[in-house]
Design a protein around this motif. Structure first.
Motif, PDB file in Angstrom:
ATOM      1  N   GLY A 165       0.791  -1.214   0.000  1.00 51.96           N
ATOM      2  CA  GLY A 165       0.000   0.000   0.000  1.00 51.96           C
ATOM      3  C   GLY A 165       0.827   1.268   0.000  1.00 51.96           C
ATOM      4  O   GLY A 165       2.023   1.277  -0.313  1.00 51.96           O
ATOM      5  N   LEU A 166       0.164   2.375   0.372  1.00 53.23           N
ATOM      6  CA  LEU A 166       0.764   3.705   0.371  1.00 53.23           C
ATOM      7  C   LEU A 166       1.124   4.132   1.790  1.00 53.23           C
ATOM      8  O   LEU A 166       0.354   3.920   2.730  1.00 53.23           O
ATOM      9  CB  LEU A 166      -0.209   4.727  -0.241  1.00 53.23           C
ATOM     10  CG  LEU A 166      -0.548   4.546  -1.722  1.00 53.23           C
ATOM     11  CD1 LEU A 166      -1.650   5.500  -2.129  1.00 53.23           C
ATOM     12  CD2 LEU A 166       0.682   4.759  -2.596  1.00 53.23           C
ATOM     13  N   ARG A 201       1.081   5.025   7.764  1.00 52.99           N
ATOM     14  CA  ARG A 201       0.324   4.433   6.666  1.00 52.99           C
ATOM     15  C   ARG A 201      -0.690   5.433   6.123  1.00 52.99           C
ATOM     16  O   ARG A 201      -1.313   6.174   6.886  1.00 52.99           O
ATOM     17  CB  ARG A 201      -0.385   3.161   7.130  1.00 52.99           C
ATOM     18  CG  ARG A 201      -1.044   2.390   6.005  1.00 52.99           C
ATOM     19  CD  ARG A 201      -1.683   1.116   6.505  1.00 52.99           C
ATOM     20  NE  ARG A 201      -0.715   0.102   6.868  1.00 52.99           N
ATOM     21  CZ  ARG A 201      -0.113  -0.687   5.985  1.00 52.99           C
ATOM     22  NH1 ARG A 201      -0.364  -0.556   4.690  1.00 52.99           N
ATOM     23  NH2 ARG A 201       0.732  -1.613   6.390  1.00 52.99           N
ATOM     24  N   LEU A 202      -0.852   5.425   4.796  1.00 52.16           N
ATOM     25  CA  LEU A 202      -1.777   6.356   4.153  1.00 52.16           C
ATOM     26  C   LEU A 202      -3.038   5.657   3.679  1.00 52.16           C
ATOM     27  O   LEU A 202      -4.141   6.032   4.070  1.00 52.16           O
ATOM     28  CB  LEU A 202      -1.077   7.056   2.976  1.00 52.16           C
ATOM     29  CG  LEU A 202      -1.925   8.063   2.192  1.00 52.16           C
ATOM     30  CD1 LEU A 202      -2.367   9.208   3.074  1.00 52.16           C
ATOM     31  CD2 LEU A 202      -1.129   8.588   0.984  1.00 52.16           C
ATOM     32  N   ALA A 203      -2.919   4.639   2.814  1.00 54.07           N
ATOM     33  CA  ALA A 203      -4.101   3.983   2.266  1.00 54.07           C
ATOM     34  C   ALA A 203      -3.698   2.700   1.555  1.00 54.07           C
ATOM     35  O   ALA A 203      -2.514   2.399   1.373  1.00 54.07           O
ATOM     36  CB  ALA A 203      -4.828   4.911   1.294  1.00 54.07           C
ATOM     37  N   LEU A 204      -4.720   1.937   1.131  1.00 51.08           N
ATOM     38  CA  LEU A 204      -4.571   0.735   0.295  1.00 51.08           C
ATOM     39  C   LEU A 204      -3.661  -0.305   0.941  1.00 51.08           C
ATOM     40  O   LEU A 204      -2.706  -0.810   0.334  1.00 51.08           O
ATOM     41  CB  LEU A 204      -4.055   1.100  -1.094  1.00 51.08           C
ATOM     42  CG  LEU A 204      -4.992   1.979  -1.941  1.00 51.08           C
ATOM     43  CD1 LEU A 204      -4.297   2.460  -3.201  1.00 51.08           C
ATOM     44  CD2 LEU A 204      -6.255   1.216  -2.298  1.00 51.08           C
ATOM     45  N   ASP A 205      -3.976  -0.658   2.170  1.00 54.40           N
ATOM     46  CA  ASP A 205      -3.202  -1.687   2.866  1.00 54.40           C
ATOM     47  C   ASP A 205      -3.211  -2.989   2.077  1.00 54.40           C
ATOM     48  O   ASP A 205      -4.253  -3.442   1.608  1.00 54.40           O
ATOM     49  CB  ASP A 205      -3.794  -1.959   4.254  1.00 54.40           C
ATOM     50  CG  ASP A 205      -3.928  -0.695   5.090  1.00 54.40           C
ATOM     51  OD1 ASP A 205      -3.830   0.395   4.521  1.00 54.40           O
ATOM     52  OD2 ASP A 205      -4.134  -0.827   6.305  1.00 54.40           O
ATOM     53  N   LEU A 215      -6.393   9.710  -5.418  1.00 55.11           N
ATOM     54  CA  LEU A 215      -6.875   9.990  -4.071  1.00 55.11           C
ATOM     55  C   LEU A 215      -6.301  11.312  -3.583  1.00 55.11           C
ATOM     56  O   LEU A 215      -5.234  11.752  -4.022  1.00 55.11           O
ATOM     57  CB  LEU A 215      -6.553   8.855  -3.104  1.00 55.11           C
ATOM     58  CG  LEU A 215      -5.099   8.539  -2.764  1.00 55.11           C
ATOM     59  CD1 LEU A 215      -4.555   9.438  -1.649  1.00 55.11           C
ATOM     60  CD2 LEU A 215      -4.964   7.096  -2.322  1.00 55.11           C
ATOM     61  N   ASP A 216      -7.023  11.917  -2.667  1.00 57.40           N
ATOM     62  CA  ASP A 216      -6.594  13.133  -1.998  1.00 57.40           C
ATOM     63  C   ASP A 216      -5.948  12.712  -0.680  1.00 57.40           C
ATOM     64  O   ASP A 216      -6.570  12.019   0.134  1.00 57.40           O
ATOM     65  CB  ASP A 216      -7.789  14.050  -1.749  1.00 57.40           C
ATOM     66  CG  ASP A 216      -7.375  15.434  -1.262  1.00 57.40           C
ATOM     67  OD1 ASP A 216      -6.391  15.522  -0.496  1.00 57.40           O
ATOM     68  OD2 ASP A 216      -8.026  16.419  -1.638  1.00 57.40           O
ATOM     69  N   VAL A 217      -4.702  13.137  -0.451  1.00 55.03           N
ATOM     70  CA  VAL A 217      -3.981  12.670   0.725  1.00 55.03           C
ATOM     71  C   VAL A 217      -4.593  13.213   2.018  1.00 55.03           C
ATOM     72  O   VAL A 217      -4.349  12.663   3.099  1.00 55.03           O
ATOM     73  CB  VAL A 217      -2.493  13.066   0.641  1.00 55.03           C
ATOM     74  CG1 VAL A 217      -1.812  12.358  -0.516  1.00 55.03           C
ATOM     75  CG2 VAL A 217      -2.327  14.567   0.542  1.00 55.03           C
ATOM     76  N   PRO A 246      -7.697  10.222   2.565  1.00 56.03           N
ATOM     77  CA  PRO A 246      -7.219   8.996   1.908  1.00 56.03           C
ATOM     78  C   PRO A 246      -8.260   7.890   1.824  1.00 56.03           C
ATOM     79  O   PRO A 246      -8.082   6.942   1.050  1.00 56.03           O
ATOM     80  CB  PRO A 246      -6.037   8.578   2.793  1.00 56.03           C
ATOM     81  CG  PRO A 246      -6.316   9.189   4.123  1.00 56.03           C
ATOM     82  CD  PRO A 246      -7.014  10.484   3.850  1.00 56.03           C
ATOM     83  N   GLU A 247      -9.348   8.002   2.601  1.00 60.40           N
ATOM     84  CA  GLU A 247     -10.377   6.969   2.521  1.00 60.40           C
ATOM     85  C   GLU A 247     -11.221   7.085   1.259  1.00 60.40           C
ATOM     86  O   GLU A 247     -11.892   6.127   0.862  1.00 60.40           O
ATOM     87  CB  GLU A 247     -11.281   7.019   3.762  1.00 60.40           C
ATOM     88  CG  GLU A 247     -12.102   8.280   3.897  1.00 60.40           C
ATOM     89  CD  GLU A 247     -11.346   9.453   4.489  1.00 60.40           C
ATOM     90  OE1 GLU A 247     -11.929  10.535   4.650  1.00 60.40           O
ATOM     91  OE2 GLU A 247     -10.151   9.270   4.812  1.00 60.40           O
ATOM     92  N   ASN A 248     -11.190   8.237   0.606  1.00 57.89           N
ATOM     93  CA  ASN A 248     -11.954   8.447  -0.634  1.00 57.89           C
ATOM     94  C   ASN A 248     -11.041   8.160  -1.829  1.00 57.89           C
ATOM     95  O   ASN A 248     -10.309   9.040  -2.289  1.00 57.89           O
ATOM     96  CB  ASN A 248     -12.498   9.866  -0.700  1.00 57.89           C
ATOM     97  CG  ASN A 248     -13.470  10.167   0.432  1.00 57.89           C
ATOM     98  OD1 ASN A 248     -14.199   9.270   0.887  1.00 57.89           O
ATOM     99  ND2 ASN A 248     -13.494  11.416   0.895  1.00 57.89           N
TER     100      ASN A 248
END
Length: 294
Positions: free
Chosen positions: A129-130, A142-146, A174-176, A179-181
Motif C-alpha cells: 500500500g501507500l 500508513r496512508l491507504a490501500l493496505d 486519491l486526496d492525501v 485517503p479513505e476516498n
C-alpha cells in the motif's frame, strides 16, 4: 577412430545428468522469479563470496533505485528500493536506514512529492500500500490501500492528490487529506492513437519466452509455474530413474535369515537343486513359485 560403445553410453549418461541438474535449477528459479509479490525474495541476502564479478558490478544498483531530494536542504536525500528505505544528509557519503512502523519492511517501489498546506509531503508506494512522510526523514505512517501492490505513483492533477497504478492493472486517484476516498478508473478497451499496430519480433519473443505473450498476466503466471514444476519433476524423476536402475542392477539384499549383506546380482542360471526363490533377487521373488506339477 571408432569410439567404444560403453564410453559413448557413459558420456551420454553424464551429459543427461548435467542437463537434468540445469533443468532443475531453471524450474525452481523460474517459479521464484515469476512472483514479484514474494517480498522475501527481494530482501533475503546472500553471501558476497557467492557472487560473480559481473554481479558485484551491479550490487550498488540494488540498494537505491529511487531517490528524492529535500528542497530545503540539497545535501539531504531519501533513497529506496525493494530492499528498504534510507536517508543521507551528506549527499550520499553515508546512509541511515529509515524504519517503518511496527517493524514492517515493505518493498519501496516509487516516490511522489506533493505540497500540503505549504508542507512538502513524501508519499511512498510499496508492495503493502501507500505510506507517507510528513517531514523529510521524519516518522512514516500508513496512508491507504493496505496490502495492495502499488507499482507506480505520481502527483495528481489537483493539489493534495496523487495518481497511481494498483498491481499493474487499475488506475486510481486519491486526496492525501482524505485517503479513505479513493477513485478507481477502469479502462476495458482504451483507444490510444499514435501507437504502432504491431510489435517487434524481439518483443514478441521476449514476452513469449517469459510466458506473457499469449495470455493475461494471471494465467501466464500459472502456466509459468506449471512449466517450472514440470521441469523440476522431469529432472528429479530422470535422476531417480538412472540411480534406481543402477542400484537394482548392482545390488540385492540377501534372503538368508539374519543376513544383512549386500551382494551383486548373479548372471548364471540357478542350480537345478535349489528353489528359485533362494536364488533370484527379492524383487523377482515377490510371488512364491508354483508347486511342481501344477
Amino acid at each position: 577412430m571408432r569410439m567404444n560403445r560403453r564410453k559413448l553410453v557413459i558420456f551420454h549418461r553424464w551429459l543427461g545428468l548435467i542437463a537434468g541438474a540445469w533443468l532443475l535449477a531453471l524450474g525452481v528459479t523460474g517459479i521464484f522469479l515469476d512472483h514479484d509479490e514474494w517480498r522475501w525474495l527481494r530482501q533475503t541476502e546472500v553471501q558476497e563470496n557467492w557472487l560473480s564479478p559481473s554481479m558485484m558490478r551491479y550490487l550498488p544498483a540494488t540498494v537505491m533505485r529511487y531517490v528524492v531530494a529535500d528542497p530545503a536542504d540539497e545535501n539531504s536525500w531519501i533513497g529506496g528500493s525493494e530492499r528498504g528505505l534510507w536517508i543521507t544528509r551528506n549527499r550520499g557519503a553515508t546512509w541511515e536506514a529509515l524504519r517503518f512502523p511496527n517493524e514492517q519492511h515493505p518493498q519501496v517501489l516509487r516516490f511522489a512529492k506533493i505540497d500540503v498546506n505549504n508542507q512538502r509531503l513524501v508519499v511512498i508506494a510499496t508492495d503493502d500500500g501507500l505510506w507517507m512522510m510528513p517531514e523529510f526523514g521524519g516518522p512514516i505512517s500508513r496512508l491507504a490501500l493496505d496490502g495492495h501492490f502499488i507499482n507506480m505513483i505520481s502527483p495528481g492533477a489537483t493539489p493534495h492528490s496523487i495518481i497511481g497504478v494498483d498491481d499493474f492493472s487499475t488506475v486510481f486517484t486519491l486526496d492525501v487529506t482524505q485517503p479513505e476516498n479513493i477513485q478507481h478508473l477502469y479502462f476495458d478497451q482504451p483507444k490510444i492513437s499514435g501507437l504502432p499496430e504491431t510489435v517487434t519480433l524481439y518483443r514478441f519473443l521476449f514476452d513469449l519466452h517469459f510466458g506473457y505473450g499469449l495470455m493475461s498476466r494471471k494465467w501466464s503466471t500459472w502456466i509459468n509455474d506449471f512449466g517450472g514444476v514440470a521441469l523440476s519433476v522431469l529432472a528429479v524423476t530422470g535422476f531417480l530413474a538412472w540411480y534406481l536402475k543402477r542400484w537394482w542392477r548392482r545390488v540385492r539384499v540377501s534372503t538368508r535369515p539374519g543376513s544383512l549383506a549386500v551382494k551383486p546380482f548373479r548372471t548364471e542360471s540357478p542350480p537345478p537343486d535349489r528353489p528359485i526363490a533362494d536364488w533370484y533377487p527379492r524383487r523377482q521373488a515377490a510371488f512364491p513359485p508354483m508347486p511342481r506339477g501344477a
